[in-house]
Design a protein around this motif. Structure first.
Motif, PDB file in Angstrom:
ATOM      1  N   ASP A   5       1.276   8.240  -0.619  1.00 57.67           N
ATOM      2  CA  ASP A   5       0.532   7.844  -1.818  1.00 57.67           C
ATOM      3  C   ASP A   5      -0.715   8.724  -1.934  1.00 57.67           C
ATOM      4  O   ASP A   5      -1.848   8.269  -1.760  1.00 57.67           O
ATOM      5  N   PRO A  47      -5.009  -0.007  -3.608  1.00 57.94           N
ATOM      6  CA  PRO A  47      -6.073   0.729  -2.910  1.00 57.94           C
ATOM      7  C   PRO A  47      -7.121  -0.198  -2.296  1.00 57.94           C
ATOM      8  O   PRO A  47      -7.357  -1.305  -2.775  1.00 57.94           O
ATOM      9  N   ASP A  64      -2.447   9.948  -4.277  1.00 54.04           N
ATOM     10  CA  ASP A  64      -3.473   9.616  -5.270  1.00 54.04           C
ATOM     11  C   ASP A  64      -4.062   8.219  -5.057  1.00 54.04           C
ATOM     12  O   ASP A  64      -4.899   7.769  -5.849  1.00 54.04           O
ATOM     13  N   ASN A  65      -3.608   7.527  -4.007  1.00 49.83           N
ATOM     14  CA  ASN A  65      -4.177   6.236  -3.617  1.00 49.83           C
ATOM     15  C   ASN A  65      -4.136   5.220  -4.762  1.00 49.83           C
ATOM     16  O   ASN A  65      -5.124   4.549  -5.063  1.00 49.83           O
ATOM     17  N   LYS A  96      -0.337   6.698   4.790  1.00 51.16           N
ATOM     18  CA  LYS A  96      -0.669   6.293   3.422  1.00 51.16           C
ATOM     19  C   LYS A  96      -0.925   7.519   2.541  1.00 51.16           C
ATOM     20  O   LYS A  96      -0.421   7.599   1.407  1.00 51.16           O
ATOM     21  N   THR A  97      -1.687   8.472   3.029  1.00 49.26           N
ATOM     22  CA  THR A  97      -1.989   9.665   2.248  1.00 49.26           C
ATOM     23  C   THR A  97      -0.731  10.466   1.949  1.00 49.26           C
ATOM     24  O   THR A  97      -0.560  10.992   0.839  1.00 49.26           O
ATOM     25  N   GLY A 113      -3.659   5.706   8.118  1.00 48.26           N
ATOM     26  CA  GLY A 113      -4.232   6.331   6.935  1.00 48.26           C
ATOM     27  C   GLY A 113      -3.516   7.611   6.553  1.00 48.26           C
ATOM     28  O   GLY A 113      -3.329   7.906   5.369  1.00 48.26           O
ATOM     29  N   THR A 154       0.811  -1.213   0.000  1.00 47.45           N
ATOM     30  CA  THR A 154       0.000   0.000   0.000  1.00 47.45           C
ATOM     31  C   THR A 154       0.847   1.267   0.000  1.00 47.45           C
ATOM     32  O   THR A 154       0.315   2.361  -0.201  1.00 47.45           O
ATOM     33  N   ARG A 209     -10.903   6.022   1.881  1.00 46.33           N
ATOM     34  CA  ARG A 209     -10.949   7.481   1.685  1.00 46.33           C
ATOM     35  C   ARG A 209     -12.321   7.891   1.221  1.00 46.33           C
ATOM     36  O   ARG A 209     -12.996   7.195   0.477  1.00 46.33           O
TER      37      ARG A 209
END
Length: 458
Positions: free
Chosen positions: A443, A450, A445-446, A439-440, A436, A199, A457
């Motif tokens: 990344d 995903p 743009d996820n 992760k944001t 989270g 991820t 999100r």
């Protein structure tokens, strides 16, 4: 998401190594568990880190999802492309790059399997000890923070990965960690990526800690009247300081399935399977000491062997237990779930789970790595039977609730994927939101796998 633009870009440098054939897409859209088929738009077969970086960069520009694939043996849907996109199959990045015998370190590409690495190491006197059962890829094992039968002595992937090369969501190549045995230089980025399930980025190289091959190995098997007797034997063995290399539990239902599948004739009772590593004298003393402890807990049929063929037969039986359980109910699919509790609560957790399954009519043989409090239930569900699936999922949820109430975790080694996503808030509280946020940040743009691991999100 501009999928066609990304695929055209990838075809320009991968050529036929970007596959869109139905058979390939279906293969990479399936799992060994109960999740539905979810084929990606394409499968990429890179051969170098540079190609992986170009793949991720192209997908990032078009905001197309990217999912890593090792051997596809994960059990919580980690490698399935539920949002479509491109699956990156690392099977062609399968070289052992370096073995530094004096430092007891190896550098490998992510597609190398654990068995292939140990075959390469055979003449060096070294080994890589982590054994999840399946012949998984080392990149996949790191991504899911795998462990397995030898974790009680040698630890999990978290303990045996010293450094990584990673392609981030921007297509940037970074290195984490070093070949040194320890460091206090900054955040532990290696630990961040180990267990992140793809991820945060794709692992393209691993630096691994190796161990010395033991001079002597002895394997043993012992039957017990109850699961509680077996687990109390494990606790006493650990408290006495006997250095077990493996200590595995099969309940009576698992033994019954293994007997039918492998043509064994073990008594249909709970069993412990064990392995001792050390000097010839040491393994003999360890086996004898264990035998005395087992006898105190009504153990019977204690038998141990040092011949390689006998040991291989024992552990082949254990590693094939999942397939034995599946074969015990033809036409069924499996919800393979695991929890991990403090070892002092293990017998209680197993017995409560067995009683729950019996009461609700869910067939679920139990086995596990009892030396570290981790056990698995293979919940068998008739394929296409929605009512059975619902009952099995409810039983799996109660297993997690039981574990968390005992101070344990929702998963000891299978990971989160999508299968256990719903338990993360209960286990981590506000910490899940922090995951989270990480992760944001890495990344935005996820695009990296995903829908897995972190809060959805908005």
């Amino acid at each position: 998401m501009d999928t066609q633009t990304a695929l055209a870009d990838l075809t320009s440098f991968l050529g036929q190594r970007l596959s869109r054939s139905k058979s390939d897409l279906d293969l990479h859209g399936a799992s060994e568990s109960y999740f539905p088929l979810s084929p990606p738009h394409a499968v990429a077969y890179p051969e170098t880190t540079e190609e992986v970086a170009r793949i991720v960069s192209a997908c990032a520009r078009a905001r197309v999802p990217v999912v890593g694939w090792g051997t596809g043996t994960s059990l919580e849907g980690q490698a399935q492309a539920f949002s479509g996109g491109v699956v990156v199959d690392f099977s062609r990045m399968n070289r052992v790059l370096e073995v530094a015998q004096a430092d007891m370190v190896a550098r490998v590409q992510p597609g190398v399997t654990r068995e292939a690495l140990n075959e390469e190491l055979r003449a060096t006197g070294l080994m890589f000890p982590v054994d999840p059962g399946a012949n998984a890829s080392l990149g996949g094992m790191a991504s899911t923070r795998a462990s397995g039968t030898t974790a009680v002595r040698y630890g999990t992937m978290r303990d045996n990965v010293l450094g990584l090369e990673v392609v981030t969501a921007k297509g940037e190549v970074i290195r984490t960690g070093t070949a040194a045995r320890k460091s206090s230089a900054g955040y532990d980025l290696t630990a961040l990526f180990v267990g992140s399930e793809g991820t945060l980025g794709l692992i393209t190289e691993l630096t691994l800690r190796l161990r010395g091959q033991p001079e002597a190995i002895s394997a043993a098997v012992c039957a017990f009247e109850t699961v509680t007797d077996a687990v109390e034997t494990v606790i006493d063995t650990i408290q006495c300081g006997i250095p077990m290399a493996r200590i595995e539990l099969l309940d009576g239902d698992s033994v019954r399935a293994v007997n039918a599948y492998a043509r064994m004739n073990l008594p249909e009772k709970p069993h412990l399977l064990l392995e001792f590593h050390g000097s010839p004298t040491g393994v003999t003393e360890q086996a004898e000491a264990f035998g005395a402890i087992a006898a105190d807990h009504h153990g019977s049929g204690f038998d141990w062997a040092t011949k390689p063929e006998a040991r291989r037969a024992l552990w082949t039986m254990r590693h094939n237990a999942y397939y034995a359980v599946l074969a015990s109910r033809p036409g069924a699919r499996a919800i393979v779930t695991d929890i991990c509790v403090p070892i002092s609560r293990l017998a209680e957790a197993i017995e409560e789970t067995r009683a729950d399954l019996a009461q609700t009519g869910v067939h679920g043989p139990i086995l596990g790595h009892v030396g570290d409090g981790n056990f698995h239930a293979t919940l068998l569900v008739r394929d296409g039977d929605a009512e059975e699936l619902s009952r099995a999922k409810a039983a799996a949820e109660r297993m997690v609730e039981r574990s968390l109430a005992m101070g344990g975790t929702a998963t000891g080694e299978h990971g989160i994927g999508v299968g256990k996503l719903g338990y993360m808030a209960r286990e981590h509280g506000a910490g899940w939101a922090m995951m989270g946020a990480i992760k944001t940040a890495l990344d935005p743009d996820n695009i990296m796998n995903p829908g897995k691991m972190v809060p959805p999100r908005n």
